[in-house]
Scaffold this active site. Structure first.
Site, PDB file in Angstrom:
ATOM      1  N   ARG A 185      -0.237  12.750  10.381  1.00 14.69           N
ATOM      2  CA  ARG A 185       1.095  13.302  10.688  1.00 14.69           C
ATOM      3  C   ARG A 185       1.354  14.544   9.856  1.00 14.69           C
ATOM      4  O   ARG A 185       1.037  14.556   8.666  1.00 14.69           O
ATOM      5  CB  ARG A 185       2.187  12.264  10.390  1.00 14.69           C
ATOM      6  CG  ARG A 185       2.161  11.169  11.391  1.00 14.69           C
ATOM      7  CD  ARG A 185       3.351  10.246  11.307  1.00 14.69           C
ATOM      8  NE  ARG A 185       3.276   9.378  12.459  1.00 14.69           N
ATOM      9  CZ  ARG A 185       3.599   8.095  12.470  1.00 14.69           C
ATOM     10  NH1 ARG A 185       4.075   7.533  11.380  1.00 14.69           N
ATOM     11  NH2 ARG A 185       3.481   7.385  13.571  1.00 14.69           N
ATOM     12  N   SER A 237       7.075   6.954  13.068  1.00 19.74           N
ATOM     13  CA  SER A 237       6.847   5.655  12.435  1.00 19.74           C
ATOM     14  C   SER A 237       7.580   4.514  13.133  1.00 19.74           C
ATOM     15  O   SER A 237       8.434   4.725  13.999  1.00 19.74           O
ATOM     16  CB  SER A 237       7.308   5.709  10.986  1.00 19.74           C
ATOM     17  OG  SER A 237       8.694   5.483  10.921  1.00 19.74           O
ATOM     18  N   ARG A 281       9.453   2.522  11.351  1.00 19.38           N
ATOM     19  CA  ARG A 281      10.458   2.067  10.381  1.00 19.38           C
ATOM     20  C   ARG A 281      11.774   1.720  11.075  1.00 19.38           C
ATOM     21  O   ARG A 281      12.445   2.575  11.639  1.00 19.38           O
ATOM     22  CB  ARG A 281      10.643   3.080   9.253  1.00 19.38           C
ATOM     23  CG  ARG A 281      11.236   4.403   9.617  1.00 19.38           C
ATOM     24  CD  ARG A 281      11.131   5.395   8.456  1.00 19.38           C
ATOM     25  NE  ARG A 281       9.736   5.759   8.217  1.00 19.38           N
ATOM     26  CZ  ARG A 281       9.321   6.957   7.795  1.00 19.38           C
ATOM     27  NH1 ARG A 281      10.184   7.893   7.510  1.00 19.38           N
ATOM     28  NH2 ARG A 281       8.038   7.210   7.633  1.00 19.38           N
ATOM     29  N   ASP A 302       3.992  -1.352  11.376  1.00 18.46           N
ATOM     30  CA  ASP A 302       3.586   0.000  11.017  1.00 18.46           C
ATOM     31  C   ASP A 302       3.017   0.633  12.281  1.00 18.46           C
ATOM     32  O   ASP A 302       2.244  -0.002  13.004  1.00 18.46           O
ATOM     33  CB  ASP A 302       2.520  -0.040   9.914  1.00 18.46           C
ATOM     34  CG  ASP A 302       2.279   1.352   9.369  1.00 18.46           C
ATOM     35  OD1 ASP A 302       2.796   1.663   8.279  1.00 18.46           O
ATOM     36  OD2 ASP A 302       1.601   2.150  10.051  1.00 18.46           O
ATOM     37  N   ASP A 334       0.805  -1.228   0.000  1.00 20.26           N
ATOM     38  CA  ASP A 334       0.000   0.000   0.000  1.00 20.26           C
ATOM     39  C   ASP A 334       0.837   1.277   0.000  1.00 20.26           C
ATOM     40  O   ASP A 334       0.374   2.332  -0.401  1.00 20.26           O
ATOM     41  CB  ASP A 334      -0.926   0.016   1.236  1.00 20.26           C
ATOM     42  CG  ASP A 334      -0.168  -0.201   2.553  1.00 20.26           C
ATOM     43  OD1 ASP A 334       1.066  -0.350   2.511  1.00 20.26           O
ATOM     44  OD2 ASP A 334      -0.803  -0.221   3.623  1.00 20.26           O
ATOM     45  N   HIS A 335       2.107   1.186   0.398  1.00 19.87           N
ATOM     46  CA  HIS A 335       2.906   2.408   0.564  1.00 19.87           C
ATOM     47  C   HIS A 335       3.596   2.839  -0.731  1.00 19.87           C
ATOM     48  O   HIS A 335       3.549   3.982  -1.126  1.00 19.87           O
ATOM     49  CB  HIS A 335       3.995   2.181   1.616  1.00 19.87           C
ATOM     50  CG  HIS A 335       3.520   2.348   3.021  1.00 19.87           C
ATOM     51  ND1 HIS A 335       2.576   1.549   3.587  1.00 19.87           N
ATOM     52  CD2 HIS A 335       3.876   3.242   3.987  1.00 19.87           C
ATOM     53  CE1 HIS A 335       2.362   1.929   4.851  1.00 19.87           C
ATOM     54  NE2 HIS A 335       3.141   2.956   5.105  1.00 19.87           N
TER      55      HIS A 335
END
Ligand code: MIC
Ligand code: SF4
Length: 690
Positions: free
Chosen positions: A419, A583, A585, A119, A64-65
């Site tokens: 964000r 995030s 990440r 996520d 999706d990203h």
């Protein structure tokens, strides 16, 4: 003893540890989700651990990203993820099927379950009564293999909702109000639990908007009870059999919750706590002007709530829309995992029907899922949006992660996202306001920030549909073990095996490669946007660590870190408060590790990032006296003696600044398991060895 809902779900999943707030517990994870930007690394690490098949109830790999597909990188990732998911026993949600959190809520989330996702907005699942937690990909890889997830047994922050939302005021305004009370700081180790009469008035997607943006509070998760609204939603998704009623015990009490705030800087927050919390006690400022604040639980009166907005550069920079009204707006974007449900977009379509977007405004709309988009297409709402002038973006993260729609310089962009960190939109100095779909669409029509309650027409009422359109054609189920044996994993050349960590040297000679300020987000550390495509190639992506601080013609962070590495010196990052916000990440730890960074010294480090640092064998330290931060500069040579002992059992460690010739003390705040992981040289080595 009466229990909160958080406690009930967690205790039903407890594998290890004591259920005492603040202590480390291991939880059984029922479901996992990964998305492509973190998922390639997560699956590569899953392969590196050596587990052959997924052992959870359900694991889903979403794409999706990263769907822009400039160059082969993104499609290489998609094909890798599709093939590896089928082989190891995970579902695969293909590009176009929607944003992981929205699709997971629609098709997989169930009350009472635990969900771990790579996520930070995984807590969206709390809208359906699950304990959903965001973590680094390596933690998710371990959970996919059946391993426990270790976290802090939480303090529970109760949020009581009273009354009923008025027209044009919606769930986004609830969470923005909560952000103005709790802020993005000081909520580590807590979970939010909603209760009260107002809860029953909110459908599941509205609840999910609140739990989604709980990530911005910095809490580990947020949860709503599972009730009639949950049953109606699950029934409409064809999954009624997964419904079970869940709530806290009726006589439970919440709190006390303690926070430490700066008397001057947080004066508005202190005032908000006084007016919106039970039993609020405000201490007197100490010599650093810090104030100890305690309260029982938060109370939000839905009847009195007004439309709100959070202005750049932080989701807790909250104002009422009335106070911002009249400011020119050049862009409105509606979508993201916070506000892209069927109900959200139907509201927008109903407002826009027969009207045209203001000539000064560009309007972009990204539906949260293929289910939402198809339903809008079938009932004509999509035509209303297009006719009004909206630019329809495919179902995915899109502009929320800086993939397109960067706003023009010095213009205001209103977004229904979660964000607004500086530069995340792709424009330096961006002015992004986070708002509800109601406020967004009002600005799209008027060309300026407008309180939707002042519009000359009434607010459309959107009901939850009796049944959603169910078509799982783009959700590929895992192959069975026999078929899986014959599946070959597709690995394009841009998919590079991530490096593993190394145990820290006992006497660590280090160099401060960079000194950064407060509230450094993972977007600052590892930029996304156009660089997102390098996620599965650490050596390439590592070139951009702290890119926003690199200056043209000067050595980059990567150059300086590699130079230190060549000198046999470890890289050290020196940071202020709330380091690593945002995030999940893990590249914000993995890429610095690749460049030779071995220590982060900050005033405070956020939960997910601290865990990622440990997973990749970087020692997270916090200043015992924050004033020492001011005495260190970039390029200072720093020495830590006896790191093994510090990692094994110490609460503090002494750091010598050789350049400035002084010693300072740092806290070693590590849970017992984190100490073992660091001693092993990171989670990958630790997991392989246990
Ligand atoms: C985000 O919203 O910042 C992201 C992009 O979804 C991240 C995950 C990532 O960096 O891939 C998150 O929220 O964890
Ligand atoms: Fe995607 Fe934005 Fe949600 Fe992150 S916050 S998952 S980028 S939509």
């Amino acid at each position: 003893m009466a229990h909160t809902l958080v406690q009930k779900i967690i205790q039903a999943h407890l594998l290890d540890g004591e259920p005492t707030p603040g202590s480390e517990v291991g939880l059984r994870i029922d479901q996992t989700l990964t998305q492509d930007a973190t998922g390639t690394t997560a699956f590569l690490l899953f392969e590196a651990i050596g587990t052959l098949r997924v052992k959870t109830e359900v694991s889903v790999s979403y794409v999706d990203h990263n769907m822009a597909q400039f160059g082969p990188e993104n499609h290489n990732d998609h094909l890798y993820l599709q093939s590896v998911a089928r082989k190891v026993g995970a579902y695969h949600s293909r590009p176009g099927n929607g944003i992981c959190h929205q699709v997971h809520l629609e098709r997989f989330g169930r009350p009472g379950a635990t969900l771990l996702g790579s996520d930070s907005h995984t807590p969206t699942g709390g809208g359906i009564g699950m304990i959903a937690i965001g973590a680094g990909g390596l933690d998710v890889a371990v959970a996919m293999g059946g391993g426990a997830f270790y976290t802090t047994y939480p303090r529970v922050i109760g949020v009581e909702l009273k009354g009923k939302l008025r027209p044009w005021v919606s769930a986004k305004d609830i969470i923005l109000k909560l952000l103005s009370i709790l802020t993005t700081r000081g909520n580590v180790g807590a979970m939010v639990e909603y209760f009260g009469e107002g809860v029953a008035t909110l459908p599941v997607p509205a609840r999910a908007t609140c739990t989604n943006m709980g990530a911005e509070l910095g809490v580990t998760s947020s949860v709503f009870p599972s009730d009639e609204q949950t049953r109606v939603f699950l029934k409409a998704q064809g999954r009624q059999e997964q419904y079970q009623p869940l709530a806290a015990d009726p006589d439970v009490t919440y709190g006390p919750i303690a926070k430490c705030l700066h008397a001057k800087n947080d004066a508005a927050t202190i005032e908000n706590i006084k007016t919106n919390c039970t039993d609020a006690k405000i201490g007197s400022p100490d010599e650093k002007s810090m104030v100890e604040v305690t309260f029982g639980h938060v109370v939000i009166d839905l009847d009195a709530l007004e439309p709100m907005a959070a202005g750049s550069p932080s989701p807790d920079n909250v104002h009422t829309i009335a106070s911002l009204a009249g400011k020119d707006v050049r862009q409105v974007l509606i979508g993201s995992c916070t506000n892209s449900s069927y109900q959200d977009l139907m509201l927008v379509a109903a407002v826009l029907k027969g009207r045209t977007v203001h000539p000064n405004v560009e309007l972009g709309i990204a539906p949260g899922s293929r289910q939402v988009l198809t339903m809008l297409a079938q009932n004509g709402a999509l035509a209303d949006l297009i006719q009004a002038g909206a630019r329809i973006v495919e179902s995915g993260c899109g502009p929320c992660i800086g993939q397109g729609f960067s706003p023009a310089e010095n213009t205001i962009s209103l977004r229904t996202f979660n964000r607004n960190f500086a530069g995340r939109s792709g424009t330096k100095g961006d002015m992004v306001y986070l708002v509800s779909p109601e406020t967004a669409v009002a600005a799209a029509l008027k060309g300026n920030i407008t309180d939707p309650r002042t519009l000359e027409f009434g607010c459309p009422v959107i009901e939850t549909p009796q049944s959603f359109l169910i078509d799982d054609g783009m959700l590929q189920p895992p192959a069975d073990e026999k078929e899986a044996a014959g599946i070959e994993i597709i690995r394009g050349s841009t998919i590079v095996k991530p490096p593993a960590g190394q145990p820290l040297p006992d006497d660590l000679r280090g160099r401060a490669i960079i000194k950064v300020g407060d509230k450094i987000t993972t977007d600052h550390i590892m930029p996304a946007g156009a660089l997102l495509k390098y996620r599965s190639n650490v050596p390439e992506y590592a070139k951009y660590v702290f890119n926003c601080f690199n200056e043209a013609g000067k050595a980059t962070f990567a150059d300086r870190a590699l130079a230190a590495k060549a000198d046999g010196v470890a890289g050290v990052i020196v940071a202020g408060d709330s380091y690593g916000q945002g995030s999940s990440r893990e590249h914000a730890a993995l890429c610095p590790m690749y460049l030779g960074v071995k220590v982060v010294i900050a005033k405070a480090i956020e939960r997910i990032h601290q865990a990622n640092l440990v997973n990749f064998a970087i020692l997270p330290l916090t200043f015992a006296d924050p004033a020492d931060y001011d005495k260190i500069d970039a390029n200072d040579e720093l020495v830590i003696k006896g790191t093994s002992k510090a990692i094994e059992s110490a609460d503090t460690v002494t750091v010598t600044n050789k350049t400035k010739n002084f010693d300072f003390v740092c806290n070693v705040r590590l849970a017992p398991r984190q100490r073992t992981i660091l001693a092993a040289g990171g989670l990958l080595r630790h997991t392989r060895n246990v």
